[in-house]
Design a protein around this motif. Structure first.
Motif, PDB file in Angstrom:
ATOM      1  N   TYR A 116       0.845  -1.198   0.000  1.00  0.00           N
ATOM      2  CA  TYR A 116       0.000   0.000   0.000  1.00  0.00           C
ATOM      3  C   TYR A 116       0.878   1.245   0.000  1.00  0.00           C
ATOM      4  O   TYR A 116       2.033   1.215   0.373  1.00  0.00           O
ATOM      5  CB  TYR A 116      -0.957   0.005   1.188  1.00  0.00           C
ATOM      6  CG  TYR A 116      -0.326  -0.271   2.540  1.00  0.00           C
ATOM      7  CD1 TYR A 116       0.416   0.697   3.218  1.00  0.00           C
ATOM      8  CD2 TYR A 116      -0.474  -1.522   3.142  1.00  0.00           C
ATOM      9  CE1 TYR A 116       0.982   0.439   4.454  1.00  0.00           C
ATOM     10  CE2 TYR A 116       0.093  -1.800   4.385  1.00  0.00           C
ATOM     11  CZ  TYR A 116       0.822  -0.803   5.034  1.00  0.00           C
ATOM     12  OH  TYR A 116       1.389  -1.067   6.252  1.00  0.00           O
ATOM     13  N   GLY A 117       0.233   2.338  -0.436  1.00  0.00           N
ATOM     14  CA  GLY A 117       0.973   3.596  -0.561  1.00  0.00           C
ATOM     15  C   GLY A 117       1.548   3.698  -1.962  1.00  0.00           C
ATOM     16  O   GLY A 117       1.529   2.733  -2.738  1.00  0.00           O
ATOM     17  N   ARG A 118       2.022   4.876  -2.295  1.00  0.00           N
ATOM     18  CA  ARG A 118       2.564   5.103  -3.639  1.00  0.00           C
ATOM     19  C   ARG A 118       3.929   5.781  -3.553  1.00  0.00           C
ATOM     20  O   ARG A 118       4.155   6.644  -2.702  1.00  0.00           O
ATOM     21  CB  ARG A 118       1.617   6.005  -4.453  1.00  0.00           C
ATOM     22  CG  ARG A 118       0.312   5.302  -4.823  1.00  0.00           C
ATOM     23  CD  ARG A 118       0.559   4.157  -5.803  1.00  0.00           C
ATOM     24  NE  ARG A 118      -0.654   3.414  -6.138  1.00  0.00           N
ATOM     25  CZ  ARG A 118      -1.078   2.310  -5.525  1.00  0.00           C
ATOM     26  NH1 ARG A 118      -0.393   1.806  -4.520  1.00  0.00           N
ATOM     27  NH2 ARG A 118      -2.169   1.691  -5.912  1.00  0.00           N
ATOM     28  N   GLU A 119       4.803   5.375  -4.453  1.00  0.00           N
ATOM     29  CA  GLU A 119       6.088   6.052  -4.608  1.00  0.00           C
ATOM     30  C   GLU A 119       6.033   6.819  -5.934  1.00  0.00           C
ATOM     31  O   GLU A 119       5.164   6.595  -6.764  1.00  0.00           O
ATOM     32  CB  GLU A 119       7.223   5.021  -4.651  1.00  0.00           C
ATOM     33  CG  GLU A 119       7.349   4.240  -3.360  1.00  0.00           C
ATOM     34  CD  GLU A 119       8.597   3.378  -3.355  1.00  0.00           C
ATOM     35  OE1 GLU A 119       8.552   2.275  -3.931  1.00  0.00           O
ATOM     36  OE2 GLU A 119       9.616   3.826  -2.806  1.00  0.00           O
ATOM     37  N   LEU A 120       6.991   7.699  -6.114  1.00  0.00           N
ATOM     38  CA  LEU A 120       7.169   8.467  -7.362  1.00  0.00           C
ATOM     39  C   LEU A 120       5.999   9.436  -7.622  1.00  0.00           C
ATOM     40  O   LEU A 120       4.967   9.367  -6.954  1.00  0.00           O
ATOM     41  CB  LEU A 120       7.376   7.520  -8.559  1.00  0.00           C
ATOM     42  CG  LEU A 120       8.616   6.598  -8.428  1.00  0.00           C
ATOM     43  CD1 LEU A 120       8.684   5.600  -9.576  1.00  0.00           C
ATOM     44  CD2 LEU A 120       9.907   7.415  -8.369  1.00  0.00           C
ATOM     45  N   SER A 121       6.216  10.349  -8.535  1.00  0.00           N
ATOM     46  CA  SER A 121       5.243  11.377  -8.942  1.00  0.00           C
ATOM     47  C   SER A 121       4.863  12.260  -7.746  1.00  0.00           C
ATOM     48  O   SER A 121       5.510  12.213  -6.699  1.00  0.00           O
ATOM     49  CB  SER A 121       3.986  10.738  -9.562  1.00  0.00           C
ATOM     50  OG  SER A 121       3.149  10.163  -8.563  1.00  0.00           O
ATOM     51  N   ARG A 122       3.793  13.027  -7.867  1.00  0.00           N
ATOM     52  CA  ARG A 122       3.344  13.864  -6.739  1.00  0.00           C
ATOM     53  C   ARG A 122       2.812  12.984  -5.609  1.00  0.00           C
ATOM     54  O   ARG A 122       2.974  13.292  -4.431  1.00  0.00           O
ATOM     55  CB  ARG A 122       2.261  14.838  -7.228  1.00  0.00           C
ATOM     56  CG  ARG A 122       1.741  15.721  -6.099  1.00  0.00           C
ATOM     57  CD  ARG A 122       0.940  16.903  -6.610  1.00  0.00           C
ATOM     58  NE  ARG A 122       0.592  17.790  -5.516  1.00  0.00           N
ATOM     59  CZ  ARG A 122      -0.582  17.788  -4.896  1.00  0.00           C
ATOM     60  NH1 ARG A 122      -1.536  16.959  -5.268  1.00  0.00           N
ATOM     61  NH2 ARG A 122      -0.813  18.619  -3.899  1.00  0.00           N
ATOM     62  N   TYR A 123       2.202  11.851  -5.986  1.00  0.00           N
ATOM     63  CA  TYR A 123       1.655  10.952  -4.960  1.00  0.00           C
ATOM     64  C   TYR A 123       2.759  10.493  -4.008  1.00  0.00           C
ATOM     65  O   TYR A 123       2.548  10.359  -2.819  1.00  0.00           O
ATOM     66  CB  TYR A 123       1.008   9.717  -5.601  1.00  0.00           C
ATOM     67  CG  TYR A 123      -0.250  10.025  -6.362  1.00  0.00           C
ATOM     68  CD1 TYR A 123      -1.489   9.914  -5.754  1.00  0.00           C
ATOM     69  CD2 TYR A 123      -0.199  10.425  -7.691  1.00  0.00           C
ATOM     70  CE1 TYR A 123      -2.653  10.199  -6.453  1.00  0.00           C
ATOM     71  CE2 TYR A 123      -1.356  10.710  -8.396  1.00  0.00           C
ATOM     72  CZ  TYR A 123      -2.576  10.600  -7.770  1.00  0.00           C
ATOM     73  OH  TYR A 123      -3.722  10.881  -8.456  1.00  0.00           O
TER      74      TYR A 123
END
Ligand SMILES: O=CCCC(=O)O
Length: 456
Positions: A435-442
């Motif tokens: 879960y969660g996001r890496e990279l980009s604005r996220y």
């Protein structure tokens, strides 16, 4: 005390040994991190970006040196190690340029005529528990957004890549980051749990196995600290009968064999419509047979070895059990030699649901190929997995492919392309992929306090 060893998996040679940090040394690092945070959080974006661009420059200037360390320590072929270092420079430049915009305060006009703002503030020291498979890239994609947001970073790298860990520290030091803003700690997993319990660590991110993820996330949960998990994947690669079959099958081999199959987003399950199944297999086998095995340091090698002998042994055991459960061994599949990390690229077909190759992640160069009757069956099979990281779907009917993409349970779907991480695109999974996001604005928003300020 168990020493941390750097071993060349291709030759078995011991390259270096390191003493893990003592409790006193860990304490010194944590306190250096706290001191650094008090000024780093007040440092403007311009200065942070200047230093992040310096880091990109150090990576570019020393790309051969760092690529060599990667290849020596975990067996990746040198052309892929060079590309990995280049990608790290790119992510530093990306966040150097974009962070101020990503973290700009947001104004909200409320219906009652009042105004509010959301401001994004750093949290403090963020611990990163990182894997050996992309030993530079995984760290830089954490460090670039995390440091640009004003946090400080603490790295606990995989125990088989200590030289990579120290080399990454060197990049930030050489780039001019103040002491304590990024620190590599050579420690074991027991010390890592203690770190998570320490008040000075505010959150943790982990890329690795489900087991390691569950353990780190539960230690963080006990302390009510945020965690981000990027875990395994068993990405489907769906080829429909209206696809550009040659391109799909050629890309399929690349997607399976990247990093010798040791990538969470490598395509692992090839799901092929029955009308084109035989033709797909012919091209797939032909392409796979053309790949050149050789020394990781040789620029013409396409693959060399896995990162450790025990990983080759474990992968073989999954293949062997699958064949015993009724799967057909179409290509490769020989038992690796004792204590060797070398492995033959392998293809399995006709895989029964009871076989490990049906449900488990195969973290190495083993392709599983499935025949399905139609699109609906392809989607059902793609979703019949406890993982949900990436997926690739091939069809010349892009509208249909987009509709099918929305039905796939994953963090990303790539149409007519293999799954790849990219600084501009959010990266992460669902289900047991984390879960969660890496990279980009996220990615940069994961480790900030998005604070509401109501203007009464
Ligand atoms: O192993 C997972 C990440 C691979 C990548 O970002 O390319």
């Amino acid at each position: 005390m168990t020493l941390i060893k750097s071993i060349n998996p291709y030759t078995g040679e011991l390259l270096a040994e390191f003493h893990p940090l003592s409790e006193k040394e860990i304490e010194e690092k944590l306190s250096a991190g706290s001191v650094a945070f008090s000024t780093w959080k007040e440092t403007g974006f311009l200065r942070r970006a200047e230093l992040m661009n310096n880091a990109a420059k150090v990576l570019k200037d020393r790309r051969e040196k760092y690529a060599k360390i990667i290849s020596l320590e975990m067996g990746k072929v040198i052309k892929e190690s060079l590309a990995e270092v280049d990608k790290c420079a790119l992510v530093c430049e990306y966040y150097g340029e974009k962070s101020a915009e990503f973290l700009q305060a947001e104004d909200i006009n409320l219906p009652e005529g009042k105004k509010a703002k959301v401001i994004h503030q750093p949290l403090g020291a963020i611990l990163a528990v990182m894997p050996w498979n992309f030993p530079f890239w995984q760290v830089f994609r954490f460090a670039a957004p995390t440091l640009m947001a004003g946090n400080v970073g603490v790295l606990k790298h995989a125990s088989n890549v200590p030289q990579c860990s120290l080399a990454i520290q060197e990049v930030f030091t050489e780039a001019g980051f103040p002491a304590g803003v990024f620190q590599s700690l050579l420690i074991d997993s027991e010390a890592t749990t203690k770190l998570i319990e320490d008040d000075r660590i505010k959150a943790v991110t982990l890329t690795g196995s489900e087991k390691a993820g569950a353990s780190v996330a539960s230690a963080a949960g006990k302390q009510i600290k945020k965690s981000l998990l990027e875990l395994g994947g068993s990405d489907p690669f769906i080829v429909l009968k209206d696809s550009d079959l040659k391109k799909a099958a050629e890309t399929a081999v690349k997607a399976r064999m990247i990093n010798f199959g040791q990538s969470c987003i490598a395509a692992k399950r090839f799901i092929i419509e029955e009308d084109i199944y035989d033709d797909f297999l012919t091209i797939f086998v032909d392409q796979l047979s053309k790949l050149k095995e050789g020394d990781p340091m040789d620029e013409s090698s396409d693959f060399a070895c896995m990162a450790r002998p025990d990983l080759a042994e474990e992968l073989y055991s999954q293949v062997d059990k699958s064949v015993k459960a009724g799967a057909t061994l179409l290509f490769g599949g020989e038992k690796p030699e004792k204590d060797s990390a070398r492995f033959q690229p392998t293809i399995l077909t006709d895989i029964p649901t009871a076989a490990p190759a049906y449900s488990e992640e195969l973290f190495g160069p083993v392709a599983t190929i499935f025949k399905v009757k139609n699109e609906a069956d392809a989607i059902a099979m793609a979703n019949d997995s406890e993982f949900g990281l990436g997926a690739s779907i091939w069809s010349e009917d892009k509208e249909k492919a987009e509709q099918l993409a929305s039905k796939i349970e994953s963090g990303a779907v790539f149409i007519n392309s293999m799954v790849a991480s990219n600084p501009h695109l959010p990266f992460g999974g669902v289900k047991k992929s984390g879960y969660g996001r890496e990279l980009s604005r996220y990615g940069i928003l994961e480790f900030v306090n998005s604070k509401t300020v109501y203007l009464g």
